[in-house]
Write a protein that holds these residues in place. Sequence first.
Motif, PDB file in Angstrom:
ATOM      1  N   GLU A   1       0.806  -1.221   0.000  1.00 17.24           N
ATOM      2  CA  GLU A   1       0.000   0.000   0.000  1.00 17.24           C
ATOM      3  C   GLU A   1       0.842   1.276   0.000  1.00 17.24           C
ATOM      4  N   CYS A   2       2.049   1.208   0.536  1.00 18.32           N
ATOM      5  CA  CYS A   2       2.844   2.426   0.730  1.00 18.32           C
ATOM      6  C   CYS A   2       3.956   2.616  -0.305  1.00 18.32           C
ATOM      7  N   ARG A   3       4.073   1.661  -1.201  1.00 17.17           N
ATOM      8  CA  ARG A   3       5.153   1.703  -2.194  1.00 17.17           C
ATOM      9  C   ARG A   3       5.190   3.037  -2.942  1.00 17.17           C
ATOM     10  N   GLU A   4       4.047   3.540  -3.341  1.00 19.03           N
ATOM     11  CA  GLU A   4       3.986   4.773  -4.135  1.00 19.03           C
ATOM     12  C   GLU A   4       4.082   6.031  -3.274  1.00 19.03           C
ATOM     13  N   GLU A   5       3.862   5.909  -1.976  1.00 23.76           N
ATOM     14  CA  GLU A   5       3.862   7.082  -1.097  1.00 23.76           C
ATOM     15  C   GLU A   5       5.202   7.359  -0.425  1.00 23.76           C
ATOM     16  N   ALA A   6       6.054   6.357  -0.355  1.00 25.18           N
ATOM     17  CA  ALA A   6       7.355   6.531   0.303  1.00 25.18           C
ATOM     18  C   ALA A   6       8.333   7.124  -0.701  1.00 25.18           C
ATOM     19  N   HIS A   7       8.791   8.328  -0.415  1.00 24.10           N
ATOM     20  CA  HIS A   7       9.738   9.009  -1.298  1.00 24.10           C
ATOM     21  C   HIS A   7      11.052   9.183  -0.556  1.00 24.10           C
ATOM     22  N   PHE A   8      12.102   8.632  -1.127  1.00 24.04           N
ATOM     23  CA  PHE A   8      13.428   8.680  -0.525  1.00 24.04           C
ATOM     24  C   PHE A   8      14.224   9.835  -1.127  1.00 24.04           C
ATOM     25  N   PRO A   9      15.335  10.206  -0.515  1.00 26.37           N
ATOM     26  CA  PRO A   9      16.128  11.318  -1.052  1.00 26.37           C
ATOM     27  C   PRO A   9      16.599  11.106  -2.483  1.00 26.37           C
ATOM     28  N   CYS A  10      16.716   9.846  -2.914  1.00 27.21           N
ATOM     29  CA  CYS A  10      17.095   9.545  -4.294  1.00 27.21           C
ATOM     30  C   CYS A  10      15.982   8.734  -4.949  1.00 27.21           C
ATOM     31  N   SER A  11      15.627   9.092  -6.162  1.00 26.60           N
ATOM     32  CA  SER A  11      14.605   8.346  -6.893  1.00 26.60           C
ATOM     33  C   SER A  11      15.172   7.001  -7.341  1.00 26.60           C
ATOM     34  N   ASN A  12      14.296   6.134  -7.829  1.00 20.38           N
ATOM     35  CA  ASN A  12      14.745   4.846  -8.360  1.00 20.38           C
ATOM     36  C   ASN A  12      15.674   5.020  -9.554  1.00 20.38           C
TER      37      ASN A  12
ATOM     38  N   GLY B   1      17.948   7.307  -9.633  1.00 22.33           N
ATOM     39  CA  GLY B   1      19.200   7.880  -9.146  1.00 22.33           C
ATOM     40  C   GLY B   1      19.246   9.399  -9.136  1.00 22.33           C
ATOM     41  N   GLN B   2      18.078  10.026  -9.188  1.00 27.62           N
ATOM     42  CA  GLN B   2      18.020  11.487  -9.186  1.00 27.62           C
ATOM     43  C   GLN B   2      17.662  12.003  -7.793  1.00 27.62           C
ATOM     44  N   PRO B   3      18.324  13.082  -7.351  1.00 28.96           N
ATOM     45  CA  PRO B   3      17.985  13.658  -6.036  1.00 28.96           C
ATOM     46  C   PRO B   3      16.538  14.155  -6.024  1.00 28.96           C
ATOM     47  N   GLN B   4      15.852  13.946  -4.904  1.00 26.92           N
ATOM     48  CA  GLN B   4      14.481  14.451  -4.713  1.00 26.92           C
ATOM     49  C   GLN B   4      14.303  14.825  -3.249  1.00 26.92           C
ATOM     50  N   LYS B   5      15.179  15.708  -2.812  1.00 29.35           N
ATOM     51  CA  LYS B   5      15.261  16.088  -1.400  1.00 29.35           C
ATOM     52  C   LYS B   5      13.956  16.697  -0.878  1.00 29.35           C
ATOM     53  N   GLU B   6      13.327  17.560  -1.666  1.00 25.73           N
ATOM     54  CA  GLU B   6      12.102  18.228  -1.212  1.00 25.73           C
ATOM     55  C   GLU B   6      10.966  17.215  -1.036  1.00 25.73           C
ATOM     56  N   LEU B   7      10.848  16.299  -1.977  1.00 28.77           N
ATOM     57  CA  LEU B   7       9.816  15.262  -1.892  1.00 28.77           C
ATOM     58  C   LEU B   7      10.069  14.365  -0.685  1.00 28.77           C
ATOM     59  N   ALA B   8      11.333  14.010  -0.460  1.00 30.57           N
ATOM     60  CA  ALA B   8      11.685  13.152   0.673  1.00 30.57           C
ATOM     61  C   ALA B   8      11.417  13.861   1.994  1.00 30.57           C
ATOM     62  N   ALA B   9      11.621  15.172   2.038  1.00 32.20           N
ATOM     63  CA  ALA B   9      11.401  15.923   3.277  1.00 32.20           C
ATOM     64  C   ALA B   9       9.951  15.814   3.739  1.00 32.20           C
ATOM     65  N   LYS B  10       9.021  15.632   2.810  1.00 36.76           N
ATOM     66  CA  LYS B  10       7.606  15.484   3.146  1.00 36.76           C
ATOM     67  C   LYS B  10       7.255  14.045   3.518  1.00 36.76           C
ATOM     68  N   SER B  11       8.109  13.102   3.143  1.00 34.80           N
ATOM     69  CA  SER B  11       7.805  11.686   3.305  1.00 34.80           C
ATOM     70  C   SER B  11       8.571  11.024   4.446  1.00 34.80           C
ATOM     71  N   CYS B  12       9.710  11.589   4.827  1.00 36.69           N
ATOM     72  CA  CYS B  12      10.604  10.947   5.792  1.00 36.69           C
ATOM     73  C   CYS B  12      10.618  11.708   7.117  1.00 36.69           C
ATOM     74  N   TYR B  13      10.868  10.969   8.207  1.00 35.84           N
ATOM     75  CA  TYR B  13      11.030  11.635   9.501  1.00 35.84           C
ATOM     76  C   TYR B  13      12.196  12.606   9.438  1.00 35.84           C
ATOM     77  N   ARG B  14      13.342  12.059   9.009  1.00 37.74           N
ATOM     78  CA  ARG B  14      14.561  12.868   8.966  1.00 37.74           C
ATOM     79  C   ARG B  14      15.516  12.233   7.967  1.00 37.74           C
ATOM     80  N   ALA B  15      16.075  13.038   7.076  1.00 37.50           N
ATOM     81  CA  ALA B  15      16.988  12.550   6.043  1.00 37.50           C
ATOM     82  C   ALA B  15      16.335  11.369   5.326  1.00 37.50           C
ATOM     83  N   ASP B  16      16.908  10.166   5.442  1.00 34.68           N
ATOM     84  CA  ASP B  16      16.308   9.014   4.771  1.00 34.68           C
ATOM     85  C   ASP B  16      15.752   7.999   5.770  1.00 34.68           C
TER      86      ASP B  16
END
Length: 128
Positions: free
Chosen positions: A77-88, A90-105
Motif C-alpha cells: 500500500e505504501c510503495r507509491e507514497e514513500a519518497h526517498f532522497p534519491c529516486s529509483n 538515481g536522481q535527487p528528490q530532497k524536497e519530496l523526501a522531506a515530506k515523506s521521511c522523519y529525517r533525512a532518509d
Amino acid sequence: FDDLCHAMVPPPRKDSDLPPRLAEYIHSPKYTQGNIDFLLYDTVNESLDRTIELIGEEKVQERIALIEKLQSIAEEECREEAHFPCSNEGQPQKELAAKSCYRADAGCGYQCVDRVLTDYELAIDPNL
C-alpha cells in the motif's frame, strides 16, 4: 544525506559468493575469537532465546506472522507514497523526501505505515 545519489551494490548473500580466501578468513578462529561483535551477537541471541522460552514459542510465532502480514500490507500500500532522497532512477528528490521521511532518509513513508497500523487496530477494536 549528502545531496548525491549513488548506486548501491548489494553484498554477497552467502559464503559461496565470497572470494574463497575471504570466506575462509571470516570463519577462522583468528577472526572470530575475541571479536566483540561475535560476543555481542551470542549474548543477544541467548537473551532472545530465554525471552522466547518465557513468552512461549507459539505466541512468538503468532506475533511474527502478524508483523510479517502487516509489513507485507504496508509495503504494497505504501510503495507509491514513500519518497526517498534519491529516486529509483538515481536522481535527487530532497524536497519530496522531506515530506515523506522523519529525517533525512529515515522513516520514509511513515504516514502511510501509520495509516495501515491504524486500520488494523480499528479492524480489531472499532472503539479506538
